[in-house]
Design a protein around this motif. Structure first.
Motif, short mmCIF file in Angstrom:
data_model
loop_
_atom_site.label_atom_id
_atom_site.label_comp_id
_atom_site.label_asym_id
_atom_site.label_seq_id
_atom_site.Cartn_x
_atom_site.Cartn_y
_atom_site.Cartn_z
N CYS A 163 -14.74 -3.03 68.26
CA CYS A 163 -15.97 -3.12 67.47
C CYS A 163 -15.66 -3.87 66.18
O CYS A 163 -15.05 -3.31 65.27
N PRO A 164 -16.06 -5.14 66.07
CA PRO A 164 -15.77 -5.90 64.85
C PRO A 164 -16.66 -5.45 63.69
O PRO A 164 -17.82 -5.12 63.88
N ASN A 169 -20.47 -11.37 53.44
CA ASN A 169 -20.47 -12.83 53.58
C ASN A 169 -19.10 -13.41 53.87
O ASN A 169 -18.80 -14.54 53.49
N SER A 170 -18.25 -12.64 54.55
CA SER A 170 -16.90 -13.09 54.88
C SER A 170 -16.76 -13.19 56.39
O SER A 170 -17.23 -12.33 57.13
N PRO A 171 -16.07 -14.23 56.88
CA PRO A 171 -15.86 -14.32 58.33
C PRO A 171 -14.74 -13.40 58.83
O PRO A 171 -14.62 -13.19 60.04
N ASP A 172 -13.92 -12.86 57.93
CA ASP A 172 -12.82 -11.98 58.33
C ASP A 172 -13.38 -10.66 58.84
O ASP A 172 -14.34 -10.12 58.30
N ARG A 173 -12.75 -10.13 59.88
CA ARG A 173 -13.24 -8.91 60.52
C ARG A 173 -12.14 -7.87 60.68
O ARG A 173 -10.99 -8.19 60.93
N TRP A 174 -12.53 -6.60 60.54
CA TRP A 174 -11.73 -5.48 60.99
C TRP A 174 -12.14 -5.22 62.43
O TRP A 174 -13.26 -5.53 62.81
N TYR A 175 -11.27 -4.63 63.21
CA TYR A 175 -11.61 -4.24 64.57
C TYR A 175 -11.34 -2.76 64.71
O TYR A 175 -10.19 -2.31 64.71
N PHE A 176 -12.42 -1.97 64.79
CA PHE A 176 -12.32 -0.52 64.85
C PHE A 176 -12.70 0.00 66.22
O PHE A 176 -13.37 -0.69 67.00
N CYS A 177 -12.31 1.25 66.48
CA CYS A 177 -12.84 1.95 67.65
C CYS A 177 -14.28 2.33 67.30
O CYS A 177 -14.71 2.20 66.16
#
Length: 177
Positions: A41-42, A48-56
């Motif tokens: 789940c990004p 406004n940032s293209p960087d993503r965390w990826y969480f459960c």
């Protein structure tokens, strides 16, 4: 000379799906420290940032609970972004009639769902069941049966409105095909 390996896609009938293999797959883990669940789940790292965390899913819900989508934008930018989001989602609403139609599959509006709840019916009830439930409930609180009872009169009006909402929705679905 190494022994030739047998292909994963041999024989007929195929016992596995196409492009399936027996090799290990790479799984991205949740970015939350200590979590060993799958992180699919990004979530944006900052507005406004293209960087993503990826969480459960559990940690994504926790992260998004306090998220302000419009943080850092001025009033005009907020209005512009909200308009763009509405336009994008309206396209999905317009195309909803192309999906697999049928009762209880998301084709009923929120008003129709509230009307079904008032009639104490399930989301996939057909119109014959709706009509039957409406008539049974209306007979109990009809003003002719309970003259002078204001509560019964308001309940009867609610039932009438619920039936009309469901009738219009049914006619709309029949018209669309």
């Amino acid at each position: 000379m190494p022994k030739p390996r047998r292909s994963n896609d041999w024989g007929f009938p195929r016992w596995r799906g196409y492009n399936d293999s027996r090799e290990a797959t790479t799984v991205r883990l949740c970015d939350r420290h200590g979590c060993e669940e799958r992180g699919d789940c990004p979530a944006p790292k900052s507005p406004n940032s293209p960087d993503r965390w990826y969480f459960c899913q559990a940690h994504a819900a926790e992260y998004n609970k306090g998220w302000d989508y419009f943080e850092g934008l001025d009033k005009e930018q907020k209005a512009e972004r909200a308009k763009a989001e509405r336009q994008q989602s309206e396209g999905y609403a317009e195309a909803s009639h192309y999906g697999w139609g049928g009762a209880g599959d998301g084709s009923r509006s929120a008003d129709e769902m509230r009307a079904l709840e008032l009639l104490e019916l399930e989301a996939d009830a057909d119109f014959a069941a709706i009509k039957k439930a409406y008539r049974e409930k209306a007979k109990l609180v009809h003003p002719d049966v309970k003259p002078g009872d204001k509560e019964a009169a308001t309940e009867f009006q609610k039932l009438q409105i619920a039936y009309e909402v469901l009738k219009v929705g049914e006619e709309r679905r029949e018209w669309r095909g």
